[in-house]
Design a protein around this motif. Structure first.
Motif, short mmCIF file in Angstrom:
data_model
loop_
_atom_site.label_atom_id
_atom_site.label_comp_id
_atom_site.label_asym_id
_atom_site.label_seq_id
_atom_site.Cartn_x
_atom_site.Cartn_y
_atom_site.Cartn_z
N ALA A 226 0.83 -1.21 0.00
CA ALA A 226 0.00 0.00 0.00
C ALA A 226 0.87 1.26 0.00
N PHE A 227 1.93 1.24 0.81
CA PHE A 227 2.84 2.38 0.84
C PHE A 227 3.71 2.42 -0.41
N LEU A 228 4.24 1.28 -0.82
CA LEU A 228 5.15 1.23 -1.96
C LEU A 228 4.47 1.70 -3.25
N GLN A 229 3.21 1.31 -3.43
CA GLN A 229 2.51 1.71 -4.66
C GLN A 229 2.26 3.20 -4.69
N ALA A 230 2.00 3.80 -3.54
CA ALA A 230 1.86 5.26 -3.48
C ALA A 230 3.19 5.92 -3.81
N TYR A 231 4.29 5.35 -3.29
CA TYR A 231 5.62 5.89 -3.56
C TYR A 231 5.98 5.74 -5.04
N VAL A 232 5.71 4.57 -5.62
CA VAL A 232 6.02 4.34 -7.04
C VAL A 232 5.23 5.31 -7.92
N PHE A 233 3.96 5.51 -7.60
CA PHE A 233 3.14 6.44 -8.38
C PHE A 233 3.72 7.85 -8.28
N ALA A 234 4.14 8.24 -7.08
CA ALA A 234 4.68 9.59 -6.87
C ALA A 234 6.02 9.77 -7.58
N ILE A 235 6.91 8.79 -7.47
CA ILE A 235 8.23 8.96 -8.07
C ILE A 235 8.16 8.91 -9.60
N LEU A 236 7.25 8.11 -10.15
CA LEU A 236 7.06 8.13 -11.60
C LEU A 236 6.50 9.48 -12.06
N THR A 237 5.63 10.05 -11.25
CA THR A 237 5.12 11.39 -11.55
C THR A 237 6.27 12.40 -11.59
N CYS A 238 7.19 12.29 -10.62
CA CYS A 238 8.36 13.18 -10.60
C CYS A 238 9.22 12.99 -11.84
N ILE A 239 9.44 11.75 -12.23
CA ILE A 239 10.26 11.47 -13.41
C ILE A 239 9.62 12.04 -14.67
N TYR A 240 8.30 11.86 -14.79
CA TYR A 240 7.60 12.39 -15.97
C TYR A 240 7.63 13.92 -15.98
N LEU A 241 7.48 14.53 -14.81
CA LEU A 241 7.53 15.99 -14.73
C LEU A 241 8.93 16.52 -15.03
N ASN A 242 9.94 15.73 -14.70
CA ASN A 242 11.30 16.13 -15.02
C ASN A 242 11.50 16.27 -16.53
N ASP A 243 10.80 15.44 -17.31
CA ASP A 243 10.85 15.56 -18.77
C ASP A 243 10.28 16.90 -19.23
N ALA A 244 9.24 17.36 -18.54
CA ALA A 244 8.63 18.64 -18.90
C ALA A 244 9.51 19.82 -18.49
#
Length: 249
Positions: A226-244
């Motif tokens: 439950a915690f890891l999936q929230a973290y994975v979703f958040a860190i992928l969001t950060c990675i995608y935003l880094n592209d922008a």
């Protein structure tokens, strides 16, 4: 005794809000648990206080804040902190709703693809709109990796474009599938213990010790997931935003 691991994911209307044409607009159990998650997060933030020596709630709030902030800085840089409210909200909502959904007889919001897809599309369009607004046509440099030979560049660009538009799919299915599979496994093992006990009596309860132990272990694993999936979703969001923020880097 029938084991129905899918019943826990049924969306049930609690009361009707109105009608649009032939469609009924209802307040469902999914809506209720979304509000529960938001209420828990709001209470945590409001009740944490700002004391010099933090209490338990303030410690949880501060740890959550710093955890998300450090994740953003390490993946998207200092400029990525402008998206802190979005990423923090996504992380806390997914984490709290996942943890609430582990409680027996509750509902797991993130076990429905429509919810995770909505969150993933929010991230996708934020990246796309901000990337184009900030960088103009330079944003599309993310589809042209550095150092790629010209004769394979069209193929690489096609793969990059395809992977970019498939991001919402992988982003949403990863969270949805993990929560769905984990809850089904918990329901099956827990139901197997009850089925043995009711069908075989004392012998069944003795034989159910191993499935019960596995259920407890799965329950602990689900808390971690439950915690890891929230973290994975958040860190992928950060990675995608880094592209922008930094296209072509």
């Amino acid at each position: 005794m029938k084991i129905d691991p899918i019943h826990q994911f049924n969306i049930e209307p609690l009361f009707t809000l109105g009608h649009i044409g032939n469609h009924t607009i209802a307040f469902t159990n999914s809506s209720l648990y979304m509000l529960v998650a938001v209420a828990i997060i709001s209470l945590l933030m409001l009740a944490s206080g700002s004391q010099l020596v933090p209490g338990r709630l303030q410690s949880v709030a501060e740890i959550s804040y710093e955890f998300v902030a450090s994740t953003i800085r390490s993946t998207a840089g200092a400029e990525g902190m402008k998206f802190f409210p979005l990423i923090f909200s996504l992380f806390m909502f997914i984490c709290v709703s996942n943890l609430v959904g582990i409680i027996p007889y509750t509902f797991t919001v993130s076990s429905h693809l429509i919810v995770t897809a909505g969150l993933a599309l929010l991230v996708f369009f934020t990246v796309l709109i901000y990337g184009i607004a900030k960088n103009g046509l330079k944003f599309f440099k993310i589809f042209v990796p550095h150092g790629v030979p010209g004769y394979v560049l069209p193929l690489v660009m096609f793969i990059e474009v395809l992977s970019f538009f498939l991001r919402p799919v992988s982003h949403s299915i990863r969270l949805f599938a993990n929560m769905l599979a984990g809850h089904i496994a918990l329901k099956v093992f827990a139901g197997f213990v009850a089925m043995l006990g009711f069908s075989l009596g004392a012998i069944g309860w003795v034989g159910g010790v191993l499935p019960l132990a596995l259920t407890i272990a799965l329950y602990a694993l689900e808390i971690l997931v439950a915690f890891l999936q929230a973290y994975v979703f958040a860190i992928l969001t950060c990675i995608y935003l880094n592209d922008a923020i930094h296209p072509g880097h």
